[in-house]
Scaffold this motif. Structure first.
Motif, PDB file in Angstrom:
ATOM      1  N   GLU A  13      -5.821  -6.425  21.330  1.00 46.78           N
ATOM      2  CA  GLU A  13      -4.678  -6.204  22.214  1.00 46.78           C
ATOM      3  C   GLU A  13      -5.108  -6.084  23.667  1.00 46.78           C
ATOM      4  O   GLU A  13      -4.355  -6.447  24.569  1.00 46.78           O
ATOM      5  CB  GLU A  13      -3.917  -4.942  21.786  1.00 46.78           C
ATOM      6  CG  GLU A  13      -3.438  -4.935  20.334  1.00 46.78           C
ATOM      7  CD  GLU A  13      -2.497  -6.077  19.980  1.00 46.78           C
ATOM      8  OE1 GLU A  13      -2.207  -6.939  20.833  1.00 46.78           O
ATOM      9  OE2 GLU A  13      -2.057  -6.129  18.821  1.00 46.78           O
TER      10      GLU A  13
ATOM     11  N   ARG B  69      -4.555  -9.302  13.120  1.00 40.70           N
ATOM     12  CA  ARG B  69      -3.821  -8.032  13.093  1.00 40.70           C
ATOM     13  C   ARG B  69      -3.597  -7.572  11.655  1.00 40.70           C
ATOM     14  O   ARG B  69      -3.706  -6.379  11.348  1.00 40.70           O
ATOM     15  CB  ARG B  69      -2.489  -8.186  13.833  1.00 40.70           C
ATOM     16  CG  ARG B  69      -2.639  -8.374  15.338  1.00 40.70           C
ATOM     17  CD  ARG B  69      -1.280  -8.384  16.037  1.00 40.70           C
ATOM     18  NE  ARG B  69      -1.433  -8.473  17.487  1.00 40.70           N
ATOM     19  CZ  ARG B  69      -1.277  -9.591  18.192  1.00 40.70           C
ATOM     20  NH1 ARG B  69      -0.963 -10.736  17.566  1.00 40.70           N
ATOM     21  NH2 ARG B  69      -1.446  -9.586  19.504  1.00 40.70           N
TER      22      ARG B  69
ATOM     23  N   ASP C  88       1.195  -2.358  23.206  1.00 37.33           N
ATOM     24  CA  ASP C  88       0.293  -2.591  22.086  1.00 37.33           C
ATOM     25  C   ASP C  88      -1.074  -1.944  22.331  1.00 37.33           C
ATOM     26  O   ASP C  88      -1.681  -1.378  21.414  1.00 37.33           O
ATOM     27  CB  ASP C  88       0.101  -4.092  21.852  1.00 37.33           C
ATOM     28  CG  ASP C  88       1.379  -4.788  21.441  1.00 37.33           C
ATOM     29  OD1 ASP C  88       2.198  -4.160  20.746  1.00 37.33           O
ATOM     30  OD2 ASP C  88       1.580  -5.955  21.836  1.00 37.33           O
TER      31      ASP C  88
ATOM     32  N   LEU D 158      -8.337  -3.634  16.524  1.00 36.08           N
ATOM     33  CA  LEU D 158      -7.020  -3.993  17.042  1.00 36.08           C
ATOM     34  C   LEU D 158      -6.957  -3.776  18.550  1.00 36.08           C
ATOM     35  O   LEU D 158      -6.369  -4.581  19.286  1.00 36.08           O
ATOM     36  CB  LEU D 158      -5.942  -3.164  16.341  1.00 36.08           C
ATOM     37  CG  LEU D 158      -4.505  -3.549  16.669  1.00 36.08           C
ATOM     38  CD1 LEU D 158      -4.200  -4.982  16.235  1.00 36.08           C
ATOM     39  CD2 LEU D 158      -3.524  -2.569  16.027  1.00 36.08           C
TER      40      LEU D 158
END
Length: 326
Positions: A134, A110, A142, A130
């Motif tokens: 997620e 992250r 998220d 990302l």
């Protein structure tokens, strides 16, 4: 004593079962081959040429990041060129891939995505990394946050929409079939919001396949997608007709991930029983099948693809001793 070598034909058959994430991007495949030898110049030039073609950039960085030693090479590149946004993006997505393999701490992945995003605020690729992370590990909040960041930079981002559909399809999995499930509404909304020539138009078909994956895995649908009836309802038929008509009109030969869409559409046409339309799609897919959705729910994607393609194209494969016909 070592076992005897496999017959040449069997070795060729086994090698042919490898799916190439690069699809038909020959420049990407060439740069990846250089990267596997520890040479990054071809990758550097490739990403520089890609520029702000965000779908192509996301596709290329994602594929390069899948190489096992990509993170180490990207770190070396970043040490040599500390201001390179390309090196930072490649490192970020490589760490995401390592994290998804259980070989990296999610926090470090992250942080790398945040660093890459700060270096190139207009680039959706670090946020795509990302979102990949997620989608597998994060909360719904998220996932939505990462998706919105991608979409703010490129509203039609192809890969990001596919990831979002896959995640949404898994919501309320234990509740079983639901013709009003939110994934269908999301896919329809995204297709309606996109310009007429956008490949996001195929997203409702993707939503039906992803929802079938979830239902079949939960025992709510038969493991054979053709026999499941999942593509026979009014909503499915309407989505398939609209997506096939879109393909006939626009096709998008140059889109880096168009073969992903063609595989979803061919799979759906096979399940719908529209052999002639499936055959036309298989002709355009050629030698570029994708694991999804042919693997759904737990099938051998290579065998499923080739069986469906041969049937649609009327190909008869002779049986050969010692080999399984697919």
């Amino acid at each position: 004593m070592s076992p005897p070598p496999s017959p040449p034909g069997r070795r060729r058959r086994r090698a042919a079962r490898v799916f190439d994430a690069a699809l038909d991007d020959t420049d990407l495949a060439a740069a990846r081959a250089q990267l596997t030898q520890g040479r990054r110049q071809a990758v550097r030039a490739l990403l520089a040429r890609t520029g702000d073609d965000w779908d192509r950039r996301g596709h290329r960085v994602t594929v390069l990041a899948e190489e096992p030693y990509c993170a180490a090479w990207a770190r070396d590149w970043q040490l040599t060129e500390p201001d390179s946004a390309d090196a930072a993006a490649l490192l970020a997505l490589a760490l995401v891939r390592r994290c998804l393999r259980g070989k990296e701490d999610p926090g470090r992945a992250r942080e790398a995505c945040a660093d890459a995003a700060a270096r190139a605020p207009e680039d959706p690729t670090p946020w795509l990394g990302l979102l990949q992370l997620e989608r597998a590990l994060g909360t719904d909040f998220d996932v939505v946050r990462a998706f919105e960041q991608v979409r703010a930079r490129h509203p039609e981002h192809h890969h990001a929409h596919h990831l979002m559909v896959a995640r949404l399809a898994e919501r309320r999995a234990a509740a079983g079939p639901d013709p009003l499930h939110e994934v269908y509404d999301f896919a329809s909304w995204a297709a309606e919001q996109a310009p007429a020539d956008s490949p996001v138009a195929v997203l409702p078909v993707v939503a039906h396949a992803e929802r079938y994956r979830v239902l079949a895995a939960g025992g709510f649908a038969p493991p054979d997608p053709v026999a499941s009836g999942h593509w026979s309802g009014d909503r499915a038929r309407e989505a398939l007709r609209a997506a096939f008509d879109w393909w006939l009109e626009w096709e998008h030969e140059g889109h880096p991930r168009r073969l992903v869409d063609l595989n979803y559409l061919a799979h759906a046409k096979v399940c719908e029983g529209r052999g002639a339309e499936a055959a036309a799609l298989f002709q355009h897919i050629g030698g570029h099948p994708t694991p999804a959705p042919w693997s759904y729910p737990d099938r051998d994607p290579y065998a499923a693809f080739h069986t469906a393609r041969d049937r649609a194209l009327g190909v008869r494969r002779p049986r050969r001793a010692g080999l399984t016909e697919v």
